[in-house]
Scaffold this motif. Structure first.
Motif, PDB file in Angstrom:
ATOM      1  N   ASP A 234      92.895  36.198 -10.782  1.00  0.00           N
ATOM      2  CA  ASP A 234      91.783  36.854 -11.452  1.00  0.00           C
ATOM      3  C   ASP A 234      91.742  38.315 -11.000  1.00  0.00           C
ATOM      4  O   ASP A 234      91.528  38.588  -9.821  1.00  0.00           O
ATOM      5  N   PRO A 235      91.960  39.242 -11.919  1.00  0.00           N
ATOM      6  CA  PRO A 235      92.035  40.648 -11.500  1.00  0.00           C
ATOM      7  C   PRO A 235      90.720  41.146 -10.903  1.00  0.00           C
ATOM      8  O   PRO A 235      90.695  42.188 -10.267  1.00  0.00           O
ATOM      9  N   PHE A 236      89.635  40.416 -11.091  1.00  0.00           N
ATOM     10  CA  PHE A 236      88.361  40.894 -10.557  1.00  0.00           C
ATOM     11  C   PHE A 236      87.975  40.234  -9.244  1.00  0.00           C
ATOM     12  O   PHE A 236      86.894  40.424  -8.747  1.00  0.00           O
ATOM     13  N   SER A 237      88.871  39.446  -8.688  1.00  0.00           N
ATOM     14  CA  SER A 237      88.580  38.930  -7.349  1.00  0.00           C
ATOM     15  C   SER A 237      89.737  39.200  -6.402  1.00  0.00           C
ATOM     16  O   SER A 237      89.561  39.218  -5.205  1.00  0.00           O
ATOM     17  N   HIS A 238      90.945  39.421  -6.992  1.00  0.00           N
ATOM     18  CA  HIS A 238      92.146  39.658  -6.184  1.00  0.00           C
ATOM     19  C   HIS A 238      92.506  38.463  -5.335  1.00  0.00           C
ATOM     20  O   HIS A 238      93.145  38.599  -4.311  1.00  0.00           O
ATOM     21  N   VAL A 239      92.041  37.281  -5.698  1.00  0.00           N
ATOM     22  CA  VAL A 239      92.476  36.077  -4.993  1.00  0.00           C
ATOM     23  C   VAL A 239      92.812  35.030  -6.037  1.00  0.00           C
ATOM     24  O   VAL A 239      92.404  35.117  -7.184  1.00  0.00           O
TER      25      VAL A 239
ATOM     26  N   LYS B  88      80.457  31.708  -7.483  1.00  0.00           N
ATOM     27  CA  LYS B  88      81.223  32.933  -7.267  1.00  0.00           C
ATOM     28  C   LYS B  88      82.244  33.105  -8.392  1.00  0.00           C
ATOM     29  O   LYS B  88      82.421  34.185  -8.945  1.00  0.00           O
TER      30      LYS B  88
ATOM     31  N   ARG C 181      82.498  36.025 -11.222  1.00  0.00           N
ATOM     32  CA  ARG C 181      83.696  36.809 -11.500  1.00  0.00           C
ATOM     33  C   ARG C 181      84.041  36.812 -12.977  1.00  0.00           C
ATOM     34  O   ARG C 181      84.386  37.824 -13.548  1.00  0.00           O
TER      35      ARG C 181
ATOM     36  N   GLU D  50      84.379  40.043 -15.471  1.00  0.00           N
ATOM     37  CA  GLU D  50      85.603  40.321 -16.227  1.00  0.00           C
ATOM     38  C   GLU D  50      85.312  40.329 -17.727  1.00  0.00           C
ATOM     39  O   GLU D  50      85.706  41.241 -18.451  1.00  0.00           O
TER      40      GLU D  50
ATOM     41  N   MET E  25      93.073  46.513 -16.471  1.00  0.00           N
ATOM     42  CA  MET E  25      91.821  46.659 -15.725  1.00  0.00           C
ATOM     43  C   MET E  25      91.917  45.889 -14.418  1.00  0.00           C
ATOM     44  O   MET E  25      92.432  44.773 -14.398  1.00  0.00           O
ATOM     45  N   THR E  26      91.375  46.459 -13.372  1.00  0.00           N
ATOM     46  CA  THR E  26      91.254  45.694 -12.131  1.00  0.00           C
ATOM     47  C   THR E  26      90.061  46.206 -11.337  1.00  0.00           C
ATOM     48  O   THR E  26      89.485  47.246 -11.661  1.00  0.00           O
ATOM     49  N   ARG E  27      89.663  45.454 -10.321  1.00  0.00           N
ATOM     50  CA  ARG E  27      88.545  45.886  -9.502  1.00  0.00           C
ATOM     51  C   ARG E  27      89.099  46.454  -8.200  1.00  0.00           C
ATOM     52  O   ARG E  27      90.086  45.946  -7.671  1.00  0.00           O
TER      53      ARG E  27
END
Lengths: 346, 346
Positions: free
Chosen positions: A334-339, B3, B7, B11, B134-136
């Protein structure tokens, strides 16, 4: 003056290295009218072809770790993973742009390694470096734009799957995730010379360009995409774009078959990694039932496996060998958690 | 689960905002076969045209300051400055890709402002958003790839200037640098509503697309580039690419004429800023002597000024009104220091 002089030397050195890389990347073999050194690059498109455009972040701390990943692998992979998007459309690479921000301390040895891997990938996949943007920064940031081409109207999209279509994947799923976990567990060094297939797959992925081209040229696929974030996440996207669902047969999944895996990584489960592991850069594609026998068992040494079918019911289901169903939930990268979220076990 | 759910919401929200932006950016008016939502974008190139490719970093702390620059201006400028490279070739914009990394706290209000400025620029310059990544991340990173087009063989390069050619610049030089200094001196707020021409020029630069197209269509220029890093640095690059030198007449330079400048910014010198200030995004171009009278005094309200001539001697010289010469040293924006070096005064 000395500080200014030093800056000019650093800048000149970087531009020199990158220009040399551009020449070594096979620039002259492609229709690049102008490469690095002007305001922009110029590229002569093929008549009757569409241009494929894709860009990808490759960022320190998110997509790679400077202390774990060899510079050479970072160079290779930042291009290879962007090329995987071209493969997923069925296209051919044309050229790429490199945006690079890096700390001064990396400009010498690290940059040479990076450029080495990058130019090897550029030559192997016939995708020369056409231009880019460079700056200095405390952390290392990479952005790659790849330009590809495909005969007009032939691109494979995510949105074309229909109920009844057979779902295929290339390769074995989860190898790259195993490679990452091995790197993280520090059971291997940063040398990048390992012959372990999982580590190779993680460090030096090979975009399935020929496979993608062959499938689209033969009009065999209704939908296609690359597996970058894990089957569960990417199949969810394909089904969403096509407004369909899918049933995946767990026993058909081409999991990573690694002798001694349990001893090396006791916590990891092959099925779990095959479903949710990222970075495989294999192809996920759907084929009409009446054409599915035209898909060979393997293509250029890469297995092609039927793993399930598209359904009209907009759900993703996993079916075990006893016919028992459970939902397949998108739990890949998930690009928005990086995990990667660990899936809840059965 | 909560969580993970959070996320997904973040996204989905970002993708929704960007997709809406893509539609508002005029996507349907251009030959974009496919925009956001697949592995890559597809673009149908014009027959007998070359494709122009350029990418630009726009990074927090280097190219913009989150606490000083309005989100709307950051959105406008990240696209406008990349379009300036297309203007410098004489081309027309076709579409762009946006790579965005940003902290979660910016996803709501800041992102709306950013997308607002970005889509205004996209519509104004007929350059729709075609895709991106896109990324965070803890800091805000932007990379923009612009694709343009130009009739085959017509692009203006940096390398075509010959001795005797007349050197022109568009606009007044140094306004953007003054705007930056004003922002930094905190004499103005972050509102971005100021009508001050210098602040507008710094926050909302206008790429000289029509001028670039007009000059190349009429075959008036031998070399052209945009002024992004300051005249002294950029003229050095043009002369280096053309293997020539230049003489610039200081009294001809179109400096910023601002009443009360000394009171506002006592340390700044107009000539110094005109020579070394960055971010003007004006055009620098060379014209054969026998065609120079065909260059009008202004184009669509933007002054066009003859500032010097190309020489065979590979030196850059400043000539004052008494004919006294001194070397012009490249002291504009240096991407490897992130500062503008103050020139040594006369």
């Amino acid at each position: 003056m000395s500080k200014f002089g030093e800056r000019r030397i650093i800048e000149d050195r970087l531009i020199e290295i990158v220009e040399r890389a551009a020449n070594r990347s096979g620039r002259k073999s492609r229709p690049l009218k102008l490469g690095i050194g002007d305001d922009a690059a110029l590229f002569l498109p093929k008549p009757s072809h569409e241009t494929i455009l894709t860009c990808d972040w490759f960022l320190e701390g998110i997509h790679f770790l400077l202390d774990k990943h060899p510079a050479d692998a970072i160079g290779w992979k930042c291009l290879a993973r962007a090329l995987s998007d071209v493969a997923a459309m069925g296209g051919q690479p044309a050229c790429f742009l490199l945006s690079l921000a890096l700390p001064k301390k990396l400009i010498d040895r690290w940059l040479k390694g990076f450029i080495g891997g990058l130019t090897r990938a550029a030559r192997k996949f016939h995708c020369p470096l056409a231009g880019g943007d460079m700056t200095r920064r405390a952390d290392t940031l990479i952005n790659v734009t790849v330009v590809g081409e495909i005969a007009a109207g032939q691109a494979a999209l995510r949105s074309g799957a229909s109920p009844g279509d057979v779902i295929f994947v290339s390769g074995r799923l989860g190898l790259a995730e195993l490679g990452l976990q091995l790197l993280r567990s520090q059971r291997t060094t940063k040398s990048g010379n390992s012959k372990d297939s999982w580590l190779q797959k993680h460090l030096y992925p090979e975009p399935r360009l020929h496979l993608g081209q062959s499938l689209t040229e033969k009009h065999l696929v209704t939908a296609m995409m690359d597996l970058s974030d894990g089957l569960s996440s990417d199949l969810t996207r394909l089904c969403s774009a096509s407004r369909v669902g899918a049933r995946i047969a767990t026993e058909k999944l081409p999991t990573a078959q690694i002798a001694g895996l349990k001893a090396l990584l006791p916590k990891f489960d092959q099925l779990d990694i095959a479903l949710h592991g990222g970075d495989d850069y294999e192809l996920l594609f759907t084929v009409p039932r009446n054409k599915s026998r035209k898909i060979p068992k393997s293509f250029q040494g890469v297995p092609l496996t039927e793993v399930g079918e598209i359904t009209s019911q907009r759900k993703l289901l996993l079916v075990d060998s006893n016919g028992k169903e459970r939902p397949l939930i998108a739990e890949g990268w998930d690009p928005f958690s990086h995990v990667r979220k660990r899936s809840t076990k059965k």
